[in-house]
Scaffold this motif. Structure first.
Motif, PDB file in Angstrom:
ATOM      1  N   GLY A  12       0.810  -1.213   0.000  1.00 53.60           N
ATOM      2  CA  GLY A  12       0.000   0.000   0.000  1.00 53.60           C
ATOM      3  C   GLY A  12       0.843   1.263   0.000  1.00 53.60           C
ATOM      4  N   PHE A  13       0.179   2.361   0.278  1.00 53.92           N
ATOM      5  CA  PHE A  13       0.746   3.701   0.131  1.00 53.92           C
ATOM      6  C   PHE A  13       1.870   3.976   1.154  1.00 53.92           C
ATOM      7  N   ILE A  14       1.525   4.080   2.434  1.00 59.46           N
ATOM      8  CA  ILE A  14       2.545   4.451   3.424  1.00 59.46           C
ATOM      9  C   ILE A  14       3.543   3.308   3.583  1.00 59.46           C
ATOM     10  N   GLY A  15       3.037   2.071   3.583  1.00 54.99           N
ATOM     11  CA  GLY A  15       3.930   0.907   3.726  1.00 54.99           C
ATOM     12  C   GLY A  15       4.996   0.869   2.641  1.00 54.99           C
ATOM     13  N   ALA A  32       4.776  -7.481   3.608  1.00 54.95           N
ATOM     14  CA  ALA A  32       3.678  -8.460   3.562  1.00 54.95           C
ATOM     15  C   ALA A  32       2.402  -7.714   3.198  1.00 54.95           C
ATOM     16  N   ASP A  33       1.624  -8.314   2.349  1.00 50.17           N
ATOM     17  CA  ASP A  33       0.391  -7.657   1.899  1.00 50.17           C
ATOM     18  C   ASP A  33      -0.420  -8.666   1.081  1.00 50.17           C
ATOM     19  N   LEU A  34      -1.679  -8.336   0.865  1.00 48.18           N
ATOM     20  CA  LEU A  34      -2.531  -9.131  -0.029  1.00 48.18           C
ATOM     21  C   LEU A  34      -1.998  -9.091  -1.456  1.00 48.18           C
ATOM     22  N   GLY A  50       0.009 -12.497   0.943  1.00 43.92           N
ATOM     23  CA  GLY A  50      -0.956 -13.349   1.636  1.00 43.92           C
ATOM     24  C   GLY A  50      -1.909 -12.528   2.468  1.00 43.92           C
ATOM     25  N   ASP A  51      -2.892 -13.226   3.034  1.00 45.64           N
ATOM     26  CA  ASP A  51      -3.954 -12.580   3.788  1.00 45.64           C
ATOM     27  C   ASP A  51      -3.616 -12.612   5.281  1.00 45.64           C
ATOM     28  N   LEU A  52      -3.351 -11.450   5.845  1.00 44.49           N
ATOM     29  CA  LEU A  52      -2.912 -11.371   7.244  1.00 44.49           C
ATOM     30  C   LEU A  52      -4.067 -11.574   8.231  1.00 44.49           C
ATOM     31  N   ARG A  53      -5.256 -11.857   7.743  1.00 45.84           N
ATOM     32  CA  ARG A  53      -6.312 -12.316   8.659  1.00 45.84           C
ATOM     33  C   ARG A  53      -6.069 -13.768   9.040  1.00 45.84           C
ATOM     34  N   ALA A  70       3.222  -2.560  11.795  1.00 50.13           N
ATOM     35  CA  ALA A  70       1.905  -3.087  11.416  1.00 50.13           C
ATOM     36  C   ALA A  70       1.081  -1.986  10.749  1.00 50.13           C
ATOM     37  N   LEU A  71       1.082  -2.011   9.422  1.00 42.95           N
ATOM     38  CA  LEU A  71       0.331  -0.999   8.652  1.00 42.95           C
ATOM     39  C   LEU A  71      -0.815  -1.595   7.851  1.00 42.95           C
ATOM     40  N   ALA A  72      -0.875  -2.912   7.731  1.00 40.77           N
ATOM     41  CA  ALA A  72      -1.933  -3.493   6.894  1.00 40.77           C
ATOM     42  C   ALA A  72      -3.299  -3.161   7.473  1.00 40.77           C
ATOM     43  N   SER A 146     -16.701   2.493  12.590  1.00 40.31           N
ATOM     44  CA  SER A 146     -16.148   1.196  13.025  1.00 40.31           C
ATOM     45  C   SER A 146     -14.638   1.140  12.809  1.00 40.31           C
ATOM     46  N   TYR A 147     -14.152   1.831  11.782  1.00 42.51           N
ATOM     47  CA  TYR A 147     -12.706   1.889  11.530  1.00 42.51           C
ATOM     48  C   TYR A 147     -11.986   2.502  12.737  1.00 42.51           C
ATOM     49  N   GLY A 148     -12.556   3.582  13.272  1.00 38.36           N
ATOM     50  CA  GLY A 148     -11.959   4.247  14.431  1.00 38.36           C
ATOM     51  C   GLY A 148     -12.049   3.393  15.687  1.00 38.36           C
ATOM     52  N   ASN A 176      -4.584  12.277   8.312  1.00 36.98           N
ATOM     53  CA  ASN A 176      -4.727  12.322   6.840  1.00 36.98           C
ATOM     54  C   ASN A 176      -3.401  12.521   6.086  1.00 36.98           C
ATOM     55  N   VAL A 177      -2.844  11.399   5.636  1.00 33.59           N
ATOM     56  CA  VAL A 177      -1.526  11.375   4.992  1.00 33.59           C
ATOM     57  C   VAL A 177      -1.716  11.342   3.469  1.00 33.59           C
ATOM     58  N   TYR A 178      -0.916  12.137   2.754  1.00 35.03           N
ATOM     59  CA  TYR A 178      -1.066  12.198   1.294  1.00 35.03           C
ATOM     60  C   TYR A 178       0.319  12.194   0.650  1.00 35.03           C
TER      61      TYR A 178
HETATM   62  P1  NAD Z   1      -3.307   1.493   2.009  1.00 38.77           P
HETATM   63  O1  NAD Z   1      -4.710   1.030   1.795  1.00 38.77           O
HETATM   64  O2  NAD Z   1      -2.590   2.115   0.864  1.00 38.77           O
HETATM   65  O3  NAD Z   1      -2.415   0.295   2.555  1.00 38.77           O
HETATM   66  C1  NAD Z   1      -2.942  -0.717   3.383  1.00 38.77           C
HETATM   67  C2  NAD Z   1      -2.504  -2.048   2.804  1.00 38.77           C
HETATM   68  O4  NAD Z   1      -3.023  -3.103   3.642  1.00 38.77           O
HETATM   69  C3  NAD Z   1      -3.041  -2.308   1.390  1.00 38.77           C
HETATM   70  O5  NAD Z   1      -1.980  -2.489   0.472  1.00 38.77           O
HETATM   71  C4  NAD Z   1      -3.880  -3.566   1.530  1.00 38.77           C
HETATM   72  O6  NAD Z   1      -3.786  -4.464   0.428  1.00 38.77           O
HETATM   73  C5  NAD Z   1      -3.302  -4.191   2.787  1.00 38.77           C
HETATM   74  N1  NAD Z   1      -4.258  -5.133   3.378  1.00 38.77           N
HETATM   75  C6  NAD Z   1      -5.579  -4.937   3.595  1.00 38.77           C
HETATM   76  N2  NAD Z   1      -6.128  -6.059   4.086  1.00 38.77           N
HETATM   77  C7  NAD Z   1      -5.129  -6.980   4.161  1.00 38.77           C
HETATM   78  C8  NAD Z   1      -5.087  -8.336   4.567  1.00 38.77           C
HETATM   79  N3  NAD Z   1      -6.182  -8.988   5.009  1.00 38.77           N
HETATM   80  N4  NAD Z   1      -3.911  -8.983   4.501  1.00 38.77           N
HETATM   81  C9  NAD Z   1      -2.784  -8.350   4.037  1.00 38.77           C
HETATM   82  N5  NAD Z   1      -2.770  -7.072   3.649  1.00 38.77           N
HETATM   83  C10 NAD Z   1      -3.933  -6.395   3.709  1.00 38.77           C
HETATM   84  O7  NAD Z   1      -3.355   2.486   3.262  1.00 38.77           O
HETATM   85  P2  NAD Z   1      -2.270   3.511   3.806  1.00 38.77           P
HETATM   86  O8  NAD Z   1      -2.788   4.864   3.560  1.00 38.77           O
HETATM   87  O9  NAD Z   1      -0.923   3.127   3.329  1.00 38.77           O
HETATM   88  O10 NAD Z   1      -2.390   3.235   5.375  1.00 38.77           O
HETATM   89  C11 NAD Z   1      -1.432   2.465   6.083  1.00 38.77           C
HETATM   90  C12 NAD Z   1      -1.845   2.376   7.543  1.00 38.77           C
HETATM   91  O11 NAD Z   1      -1.936   3.681   8.120  1.00 38.77           O
HETATM   92  C13 NAD Z   1      -3.203   1.723   7.767  1.00 38.77           C
HETATM   93  O12 NAD Z   1      -3.163   0.952   8.943  1.00 38.77           O
HETATM   94  C14 NAD Z   1      -4.129   2.902   7.957  1.00 38.77           C
HETATM   95  O13 NAD Z   1      -5.276   2.560   8.681  1.00 38.77           O
HETATM   96  C15 NAD Z   1      -3.212   3.865   8.697  1.00 38.77           C
HETATM   97  N6  NAD Z   1      -3.628   5.265   8.532  1.00 38.77           N
HETATM   98  C16 NAD Z   1      -3.515   5.866   7.311  1.00 38.77           C
HETATM   99  C17 NAD Z   1      -3.926   7.186   7.168  1.00 38.77           C
HETATM  100  C18 NAD Z   1      -3.834   7.909   5.849  1.00 38.77           C
HETATM  101  O14 NAD Z   1      -4.239   9.074   5.780  1.00 38.77           O
HETATM  102  N7  NAD Z   1      -3.305   7.294   4.790  1.00 38.77           N
HETATM  103  C19 NAD Z   1      -4.444   7.888   8.263  1.00 38.77           C
HETATM  104  C20 NAD Z   1      -4.552   7.224   9.478  1.00 38.77           C
HETATM  105  C21 NAD Z   1      -4.121   5.918   9.607  1.00 38.77           C
END
Ligand code: NAD
Ligand code: GDD
Length: 329
Positions: A12-15, A32-34, A50-53, A70-72, A146-148, A176-178
């Motif tokens: 994903g983005f921040i990861g 690690a990611d889906l 893989g699926d981290l659930r 842990a960012l997933a 629910s996310y919060g 809010n990260v961009y």
């Molecule tokens: P993102 O959606 O780009 O990255 C999250 C990644 O998690 C995705 O690549 C997704 O495929 C992966 N993922 C989802 N379900 C999964 C699973 N079951 N198994 C494996 N991987 C799985 O989001 P992001 O913006 O990079 O956010 C990273 C983290 O920061 C998250 O925990 C998010 O909640 C937190 N966060 C982000 C922001 C923001 O503004 N971007 C703000 C607050 C918190």
């Protein structure tokens, strides 16, 4: 001994940005990611798709690492987190429950949780000129969605793993990260990426749709500040949650104006339409982060938006080019 880190959510983005940052600090990094990253190749030294659930996937991901980031998460902007609350809570709770347990069993020394400003109570965010949120505003609890609620539970989970097992935890509440290489269409995009896309797609003299009246407020943190703050927090000895966010409050209309300036477009008008709006105002109080890290995010919004707009405009142009060359069925 080699410094070995796991970054979950590395597709994903921040990861994705964090993987590169950690490697530049000399770490061996497993992602690690889906899925693999959508917009560029991963630089990770190893990658578990893989699926981290699934606890077994978490076990494979954590094997042999000394630190876990842990960012997933199943996440997105207001258009996404305002829907399917049960699915979001279930998916994210399973990911976090199994990841922290696998980290403990693997003997990881330090564990980072990406929490969110969404843990703060709705009652503290009811006006556009909102008082910036301090870490101790989290309780009495009352997150917006629910996310919060799940993020708040994941924070408590980390606190209990620290208390019961001695796991060394660090918790950041991102605001809010961009930046580039983040989701910019499809429904999960947050306001900065959505507005960059809408401006890039607008015809000359066209309109840019804004959800709500545009007077709701937020602060926006550039991704380079976010990953630097994350790393600084991991190197600190502060185990309590800390805000990582900008403390510059802007209205969404102001954000749109800044995007138009970054794009060099003075021909567009804003049109306010119905849409999910979330809290009325949200800002980060950076007193604690300044105190514990001697640092705060400081990349100007204008600078970050210029880079982000350039990247999204390129993606929009590439998508248009691909559509123009697609063979009709
Ligand atoms: P993102 O959606 O780009 O990255 C999250 C990644 O998690 C995705 O690549 C997704 O495929 C992966 N993922 C989802 N379900 C999964 C699973 N079951 N198994 C494996 N991987 C799985 O989001 P992001 O913006 O990079 O956010 C990273 C983290 O920061 C998250 O925990 C998010 O909640 C937190 N966060 C982000 C922001 C923001 O503004 N971007 C703000 C607050 C918190
Ligand atoms: N996404 C989006 N798209 N938002 C828009 C748009 C648009 O086209 N137009 C206006 N907005 C408004 C929304 O209505 C909301 O009031 C504001 O811009 C900010 O929306 P988002 O960026 O989608 O989300 P957020 O700031 O409410 O919450 C985000 O940040 C949290 C952390 O601070 C989410 O990504 C959360 O998941 C995250 O935890």
């Amino acid at each position: 001994m080699t410094r070995r880190a796991l970054v979950t959510g590395a597709g994903g983005f921040i990861g994705g940005h964090l993987v590169t940052y950690l490697q530049a600090q000399g770490w061996w990094v497993r992602g690690a990611d889906l899925r693999l990253p959508e917009f560029r190749a991963t630089t990770a030294d190893d990658f578990v798709v893989g699926d981290l659930r699934d606890p077994e996937v978490c076990r494979r991901a954590c094997d042999g690492v000394t630190e876990v980031y842990a960012l997933a998460a199943d996440m997105g902007g207001m258009g996404f987190i305002s829907k399917d609350p049960a699915t979001i809570l279930r998916n994210n709770a399973l990911i976090n429950l199994h990841t922290v347990e696998a980290a403990r069993l693997a003997g990881a020394q330090r564990y980072f949780l990406a929490s969110s400003a969404c843990i703060y109570p709705e009652y503290a965010q009811t006006t556009p000129d909102v008082r910036p949120l301090r870490e101790d505003d989290a309780f009495p609890a009352g997150p917006q969605d629910s996310y919060g609620w799940e993020k708040l539970m994941a924070e408590r989970l980390c606190v209990y793993y620290a208390e019961q097992y001695g796991l060394d935890v660090r918790i950041a509440r991102y605001h809010n990260v961009y930046g580039p290489y983040g989701t910019w269409d499809g429904g999960r995009e947050k306001a900065p990426a959505a507005l960059c896309r809408k401006v890039a797609e607008a015809p000359p003299g066209g309109e840019v749709e804004i959800w709500g009246d545009g007077r709701q407020t937020r602060s926006f943190c550039y991704v380079d500040d976010c990953v630097e703050g994350t790393y600084r927090l991991m190197r600190s000895d502060h185990a309590e949650p800390v805000n990582i966010g900008s403390d510059r409050l802007v209205t969404i209309d102001e954000l749109a104006a800044l995007v138009m300036t970054a794009a060099g477009r003075d021909d567009l008008r804003l049109r306010h339409v119905a849409g999910p709006q979330g809290v009325r105002g949200r800002n980060s109080d950076n007193t604690l982060v300044r105190q514990v890290l001697g640092w705060t995010p400081d990349i100007p919004l204008e600078e970050g938006l210029a880079v982000t707009y350039r990247w999204i405009a390129g993606e929009v142009a590439a998508a248009r080019g691909a559509a123009a060359h697609a063979t009709p069925a």
